[in-house]
Design a protein around this motif. Structure first.
Motif, PDB file in Angstrom:
ATOM      1  N   PRO A  21      -3.653  13.775 -12.344  1.00 43.34           N
ATOM      2  CA  PRO A  21      -4.261  14.483 -13.748  1.00 43.34           C
ATOM      3  C   PRO A  21      -2.890  14.633 -14.516  1.00 43.34           C
ATOM      4  O   PRO A  21      -1.618  14.465 -14.036  1.00 43.34           O
ATOM      5  N   GLN A  65      -1.836  19.871 -17.865  1.00 41.03           N
ATOM      6  CA  GLN A  65      -2.951  20.787 -17.303  1.00 41.03           C
ATOM      7  C   GLN A  65      -2.412  21.708 -16.191  1.00 41.03           C
ATOM      8  O   GLN A  65      -3.363  22.433 -15.520  1.00 41.03           O
ATOM      9  N   ILE A  66      -1.199  21.729 -15.948  1.00 42.85           N
ATOM     10  CA  ILE A  66      -0.649  22.513 -14.836  1.00 42.85           C
ATOM     11  C   ILE A  66       0.340  23.350 -15.497  1.00 42.85           C
ATOM     12  O   ILE A  66       1.383  23.069 -16.093  1.00 42.85           O
ATOM     13  N   MET A  72      -3.446  26.035 -11.958  1.00 43.89           N
ATOM     14  CA  MET A  72      -4.165  24.647 -12.331  1.00 43.89           C
ATOM     15  C   MET A  72      -5.732  25.376 -12.188  1.00 43.89           C
ATOM     16  O   MET A  72      -5.998  26.073 -11.303  1.00 43.89           O
ATOM     17  N   THR A 110      -8.206  20.163 -11.715  1.00 47.47           N
ATOM     18  CA  THR A 110      -7.107  19.292 -11.672  1.00 47.47           C
ATOM     19  C   THR A 110      -6.705  19.257 -10.289  1.00 47.47           C
ATOM     20  O   THR A 110      -6.168  18.384  -9.636  1.00 47.47           O
ATOM     21  N   CYS A 145      -8.166  16.461  -8.618  1.00 47.74           N
ATOM     22  CA  CYS A 145      -7.725  15.067  -8.936  1.00 47.74           C
ATOM     23  C   CYS A 145      -6.305  14.833  -8.170  1.00 47.74           C
ATOM     24  O   CYS A 145      -6.085  13.582  -8.719  1.00 47.74           O
ATOM     25  N   TRP A 183     -11.289  27.638 -15.484  1.00 48.67           N
ATOM     26  CA  TRP A 183     -10.772  26.944 -16.770  1.00 48.67           C
ATOM     27  C   TRP A 183     -10.630  27.842 -17.942  1.00 48.67           C
ATOM     28  O   TRP A 183      -9.858  27.722 -18.597  1.00 48.67           O
TER      29      TRP A 183
END
Length: 101
Positions: free
Chosen positions: A19, A23-24, A33, A37, A40, A93
């Motif tokens: 990813p 996104q982290i 995360m 994520t 992934c 999310w």
């Protein structure tokens, strides 16, 4: 720099699926995360992936839970990568996107 996952610039990274590092959220102790994520990230709990270059990330399960691991940059020594890890915290999310804004 210890909380920054560098972008993959090495040509070996063209075949590595992971990813996006944005996104982290990485702190001194944790990597926050989403579940997507997390899923992934390639899983290497009993080994280290071959091909060492800055920016390569994976997840590993230990007795203490899941950890994000990555190879980082060693300032002043471009031939060496640092080994980094942070305990993974999963956040939904909606909450995560609110924190990242």
């Amino acid at each position: 720099m210890s909380n920054v996952i560098p972008p993959i610039t090495d040509s070996q990274g063209s075949c590595w699926i992971q990813p996006a590092s944005d996104q982290i959220l990485v702190s001194d102790t944790d990597a926050v995360m989403s579940q997507i994520t997390f899923e992934c990230l390639p899983e290497y709990s009993t080994s280290i992936p071959s091909g060492v270059y800055p920016g390569k990330m994976w997840r590993a399960e230990t007795e203490d839970g899941w950890y994000l691991r990555w190879f980082g940059i060693v300032e002043g020594n471009p031939d060496v990568c640092s080994n980094n890890q942070r305990k993974i915290q999963i956040m939904d999310w909606k909450t995560l996107t609110g924190v990242m804004e």
